[in-house]
Design an enzyme around this catalytic site. Structure first.
Site, PDB file in Angstrom:
ATOM      1  N   GLY A 166      -2.202  -2.161   4.446  1.00 36.52           N
ATOM      2  CA  GLY A 166      -2.274  -3.393   5.225  1.00 36.52           C
ATOM      3  C   GLY A 166      -3.412  -3.527   6.214  1.00 36.52           C
ATOM      4  N   GLY A 167      -4.376  -2.610   6.166  1.00 44.25           N
ATOM      5  CA  GLY A 167      -5.516  -2.694   7.085  1.00 44.25           C
ATOM      6  C   GLY A 167      -6.253  -4.018   6.933  1.00 44.25           C
ATOM      7  N   LYS A 168      -6.529  -4.373   5.700  1.00 42.78           N
ATOM      8  CA  LYS A 168      -7.294  -5.605   5.474  1.00 42.78           C
ATOM      9  C   LYS A 168      -6.433  -6.832   5.724  1.00 42.78           C
ATOM     10  CE  LYS A 168     -10.499  -3.295   2.409  1.00 42.78           C
ATOM     11  NZ  LYS A 168      -9.670  -2.113   2.137  1.00 42.78           N
ATOM     12  N   ASP A 185       1.754  -5.939  -3.169  1.00 42.00           N
ATOM     13  CA  ASP A 185       1.356  -4.603  -3.638  1.00 42.00           C
ATOM     14  C   ASP A 185       2.380  -4.123  -4.647  1.00 42.00           C
ATOM     15  OD1 ASP A 185      -0.746  -2.302  -2.450  1.00 42.00           O
ATOM     16  OD2 ASP A 185       0.983  -1.500  -3.538  1.00 42.00           O
ATOM     17  N   ARG A 190       4.853   1.580  -0.767  1.00 37.39           N
ATOM     18  CA  ARG A 190       3.661   1.177  -0.013  1.00 37.39           C
ATOM     19  C   ARG A 190       3.834  -0.210   0.594  1.00 37.39           C
ATOM     20  NH1 ARG A 190      -1.059   4.220  -0.556  1.00 37.39           N
ATOM     21  NH2 ARG A 190      -2.420   2.412  -0.481  1.00 37.39           N
ATOM     22  N   ASP A 218       3.542  -6.636  -9.881  1.00 38.48           N
ATOM     23  CA  ASP A 218       2.276  -6.297 -10.519  1.00 38.48           C
ATOM     24  C   ASP A 218       1.299  -7.457 -10.299  1.00 38.48           C
ATOM     25  OD1 ASP A 218       0.134  -5.724 -12.166  1.00 38.48           O
ATOM     26  OD2 ASP A 218       1.404  -4.747 -13.662  1.00 38.48           O
ATOM     27  N   GLY A 219       0.243  -7.176  -9.593  1.00 37.66           N
ATOM     28  CA  GLY A 219      -0.730  -8.208  -9.261  1.00 37.66           C
ATOM     29  C   GLY A 219      -1.308  -8.895 -10.491  1.00 37.66           C
ATOM     30  N   ASP A 236      -8.500  -5.929  -3.558  1.00 36.47           N
ATOM     31  CA  ASP A 236      -8.883  -4.589  -3.067  1.00 36.47           C
ATOM     32  C   ASP A 236      -8.158  -3.558  -3.931  1.00 36.47           C
ATOM     33  OD1 ASP A 236     -10.096  -2.747  -1.287  1.00 36.47           O
ATOM     34  OD2 ASP A 236      -8.246  -2.621  -0.122  1.00 36.47           O
ATOM     35  N   CYS A 291     -13.073   1.576  -2.731  1.00 37.94           N
ATOM     36  CA  CYS A 291     -13.662   2.592  -1.842  1.00 37.94           C
ATOM     37  C   CYS A 291     -14.208   3.724  -2.700  1.00 37.94           C
ATOM     38  CB  CYS A 291     -12.671   3.077  -0.792  1.00 37.94           C
ATOM     39  SG  CYS A 291     -11.071   3.550  -1.417  1.00 37.94           S
TER      40      CYS A 291
HETATM   41  C1  LIG Z   1      -7.082   0.448  -2.099  1.00 39.61           C
HETATM   42  S1  LIG Z   1      -5.383   0.233  -1.959  1.00 39.61           S
HETATM   43  C2  LIG Z   1      -5.266  -1.220  -0.977  1.00 39.61           C
HETATM   44  C3  LIG Z   1      -5.568  -1.016   0.480  1.00 39.61           C
HETATM   45  C4  LIG Z   1      -5.269  -2.220   1.353  1.00 39.61           C
HETATM   46  N1  LIG Z   1      -5.934  -3.413   0.858  1.00 39.61           N
HETATM   47  C5  LIG Z   1      -5.662  -1.988   2.773  1.00 39.61           C
HETATM   48  O1  LIG Z   1      -6.735  -2.432   3.181  1.00 39.61           O
HETATM   49  O2  LIG Z   1      -4.891  -1.349   3.514  1.00 39.61           O
HETATM   50  C6  LIG Z   1      -4.888  -0.276  -3.561  1.00 39.61           C
HETATM   51  C7  LIG Z   1      -3.458  -0.685  -3.665  1.00 39.61           C
HETATM   52  O3  LIG Z   1      -3.246  -1.256  -4.939  1.00 39.61           O
HETATM   53  C8  LIG Z   1      -1.902  -1.068  -5.300  1.00 39.61           C
HETATM   54  N2  LIG Z   1      -1.757  -1.342  -6.740  1.00 39.61           N
HETATM   55  C9  LIG Z   1      -1.929  -0.506  -7.780  1.00 39.61           C
HETATM   56  N3  LIG Z   1      -1.727  -1.150  -8.932  1.00 39.61           N
HETATM   57  C10 LIG Z   1      -1.410  -2.434  -8.622  1.00 39.61           C
HETATM   58  C11 LIG Z   1      -1.081  -3.568  -9.377  1.00 39.61           C
HETATM   59  N4  LIG Z   1      -1.026  -3.527 -10.721  1.00 39.61           N
HETATM   60  N5  LIG Z   1      -0.807  -4.706  -8.715  1.00 39.61           N
HETATM   61  C12 LIG Z   1      -0.849  -4.759  -7.374  1.00 39.61           C
HETATM   62  N6  LIG Z   1      -1.161  -3.720  -6.607  1.00 39.61           N
HETATM   63  C13 LIG Z   1      -1.438  -2.557  -7.220  1.00 39.61           C
HETATM   64  C14 LIG Z   1      -1.637   0.348  -4.857  1.00 39.61           C
HETATM   65  O4  LIG Z   1      -0.250   0.546  -4.645  1.00 39.61           O
HETATM   66  C15 LIG Z   1      -2.461   0.448  -3.570  1.00 39.61           C
HETATM   67  O5  LIG Z   1      -1.640   0.254  -2.443  1.00 39.61           O
END
Ligand SMILES: C[S@@+](CC[C@H](N)C(=O)[O-])C[C@H]1O[C@@H](n2cnc3c(N)ncnc32)[C@H](O)[C@@H]1O
Lengths: 365, 265
Positions: A166-168, A185, A190, A218-219, A236, A291
């Site tokens: 959740g930073g962003k 997410d 998470r 699922d996004g 992200d 990242c």
């Molecule tokens: C790089 S992190 C996000 C960090 C967040 N944006 C932040 O700034 O704190 C990537 C996230 O994508 C999620 N993720 C993985 N597969 C996904 C999917 N199919 N749909 C949605 N989220 C997914 C992971 O659980 C993870 O928390």
């Protein structure tokens, strides 16, 4: 079984490093050693100021320790002049550039304080105000850049497709322009963390106002179900989290048991970006970010998604030039020179942020 | 309320004492110039050495000339307070350790503190170098000659520095001697090594002594100025190394604290 017994077991961090050495020494050439030593040394943080907190003197106290808000400082110091933009466009093949994209504009009201270049001081943990709301959130200062690049304007409806922890999301909310924010997410645990983060940083009333919608799906599906619903979408994605993978053994994606998952990342990333594009209204913006330093997860995914959007969804998207943006923040971050698409913050001992890749897209129809 | 020292300009009045006191005359006889003699005499009086003439004799016997003796005494006035017989014994012992004429003199001029160290101390260090670090007698001599500082170091620290070079960096004894390993503090050794390692330019050899990359020779890492090290070996900027040094110091400090906690339990 004899095989298994004699096969040396390497820590995942070592496997990660080996993998990076192989690919990044080719991709980044003589820049790689400096990036490598930075990634293997303590990273720097930024304090994202929480404007919802009424804790007094948060900024003055941080400034007294020697920190500065890199956003206001860099933006005023490095004013982008039209002439420099002209010279930049003439250098690069500008055929696919929208002239409007060169009008510098970024998400307003975000403050992030950092210690100056070469200063290795650390931040104290944030303190809560009288109602328990924390004064700042510590994060990699470079991870604020994708949010700034998203250019959220008043009244916008925003989707944060992969939002936890959740930073962003928190940075997005600092703009106070967001009319409605959907934070999603896939991971349930998470998403819980995201919820807890927001509870520590936002007043109860704000959370109850139905301005924020938190889901755990699922996004990739939101592209279809929420087609053309948002002015701004942040994608992200999950990636090889290079710095973490080189340093931390636990939960490391370079473990042998996670090889398949790792190999499928570029595919997953492309699908998530496509979903993000689909969920964007015509004229709206998408920012894709990782990242990782990996070309395969950065530029290649963007290019792949652009052509798939055209071919399979009939959606035209254009890459938005962010060179003015990189130029603006070049006093604080080290940017990679000349990528085919997007901008990449390279870790460097003197400014040990990143890696953060970002690419801004505009949906044209 | 100690009695105050004699004004040096009137020093001549107190020199004509018999026995073990040093006289200006005898210094002049030994070949010191008048100004040198005055300075020596002042130093001797200040440090209240009781056997200065025998110390002078031992140094002159070594073949050192008056001006180098004066320099030695300026660098390390504690030498005034030695006994000539002790000093002679220490010098003889260093000769026995294989320090030949020329290098013995150079070592004493460059590092006069060595004269203050008891024979026992020198033996302890050389035994550690031979028995725990497996240097040959000849190598020990070379180490003493090139880096007499080694004699003052904490023994555990010394052994650790050797082990760091041997196991962590995969360097063998002859290369350590050539690189004058013991001249550098451990922190500097670690900084230069880890900086290279994290940049991907140095690898610890595996059990067979193999690495995927070619490690630079230890002497090219240690025996060069920081500038040369940065431009020729690490290919990095001074700013980077400066920040890295700060980070390493903090890492080590925190690691030390961690180790303390875990050994408390
Ligand atoms: C790089 S992190 C996000 C960090 C967040 N944006 C932040 O700034 O704190 C990537 C996230 O994508 C999620 N993720 C993985 N597969 C996904 C999917 N199919 N749909 C949605 N989220 C997914 C992971 O659980 C993870 O928390």
């Amino acid at each position: 079984t004899k095989w298994a017994a004699t096969r040396p077991t390497f820590p995942a961090t070592e496997l990660a490093l080996h993998n990076f050495d192989t690919s990044y020494s080719i991709q980044l050439r003589d820049l790689w050693p400096s990036i490598r030593v930075a990634m293997l040394s303590e990273q720097k943080y930024g304090a994202l100021i929480n404007s919802f907190s009424s804790a007094p003197n948060v900024i003055t106290e941080l400034e007294a320790q020697g920190c500065k808000d890199f956003i206001s400082i860099d933006c005023t110091r490095n004013e982008v002049h039209q002439s420099s933009l002209d010279s930049m466009t003439s250098h690069r093949d500008s055929a696919e550039l929208d002239p409007a994209a060169l009008q510098p504009s970024m998400s307003p009201d975000i403050k992030c304080l950092v210690f100056p270049k070469g200063d290795i001081s650390r931040f104290n943990p944030a303190r809560p105000d009288s109602s328990g709301i924390l004064g700042y959130y510590l994060l990699d200062a470079a991870s604020v850049l994708p949010v700034l690049a998203l250019d959220v304007q008043p009244g916008h409806t925003v989707l944060d497709l992969c939002a936890a922890p959740g930073g962003k999301t928190l940075a997005l909310l600092q703009t106070h322009s967001v009319n409605h924010l959907w934070a999603n997410d896939l991971s349930g645990s998470r998403t819980m963390r995201l919820r807890r983060t927001l509870q520590s940083y936002l007043p109860k009333e704000f959370l109850e106002e139905n301005k924020i919608h938190i889901t755990s799906t699922d996004g990739r599906q939101l592209g279809m179900t929420e087609e053309k619903s948002f002015e701004r979408v942040l994608v992200d994605v999950p990636c090889t989290t290079d710095r973490h993978s080189a340093m931390v053994e636990e939960n490391n994606i370079f473990k042998r048991s996670r090889t398949k998952e790792r190999q499928k990342l570029p595919l997953l990333q492309t699908q998530l970006l496509l979903a993000g594009i689909q969920a964007t209204r015509g004229g709206g913006n998408i920012v894709y970010s990782t990242c990782s330093l990996s070309q395969l997860q950065n530029e290649c995914v963007v290019q792949q998604a652009i052509s798939l959007a055209q071919q399979e969804l009939g959606i035209t998207v254009q890459v938005q030039d962010l060179r003015w943006f990189a130029q603006c923040f070049s006093d604080t971050f080290h940017f990679a020179p000349q990528l085919s698409v997007g901008e990449l913050v390279l870790p460097h001992l003197c400014a040990n942020f990143g890696p953060i890749y970002m690419c801004k897209l505009q949906r044209m129809n | 309320g100690e009695p105050h020292q004699v004004n040096p300009s009137h020093g001549g009045q107190v020199t004509h004492r018999p026995g073990n006191q040093l006289s200006l005359c005898s210094l002049l006889e030994m070949g010191f110039s008048e100004t040198q003699a005055k300075e020596m005499h002042e130093g001797a009086t200040k440090s209240r050495g009781k056997h200065v003439p025998s110390v002078m004799t031992a140094l002159l016997l070594l073949g050192l000339n008056p001006s180098s003796i004066l320099k030695i005494m300026q660098k390390c006035p504690e030498v005034y307070s030695l006994k000539g017989a002790d000093l002679q014994q220490r010098i003889d012992h260093l000769r026995k350790m294989g320090l030949v004429e020329g290098s013995l003199q150079r070592m004493i001029s460059h590092y006069p503190k060595i004269m203050l160290l008891p024979v026992k101390r020198v033996n302890m260090v050389s035994r550690l170098l031979r028995e725990k670090c497996l240097f040959t007698i000849h190598q020990v001599t070379e180490i003493l000659r090139d880096s007499p500082e080694v004699l003052e170091e904490d023994l555990a620290q010394l052994e650790y520095k050797f082990q760091y070079a041997y196991f962590r960096m995969g360097v063998r004894q002859p290369e350590m001697v050539k690189a004058k390993l013991f001249r550098l503090p451990l922190s500097e050794l670690r900084c230069r090594h880890c900086f290279l390692e994290r940049r991907g330019l140095y690898q610890t050899p595996d059990k067979k002594g193999q690495t995927l990359i070619l490690n630079p020779a230890l002497k090219d890492v240690l025996c060069v100025s920081e500038e040369t090290y940065l431009t020729q070996v690490a290919m990095a900027t001074a700013e980077e190394f400066h920040v890295f040094r700060k980070l390493m110091a903090r890492e080590q400090e925190e690691k030390g604290r961690e180790d303390e906690y875990s050994s408390d339990e």
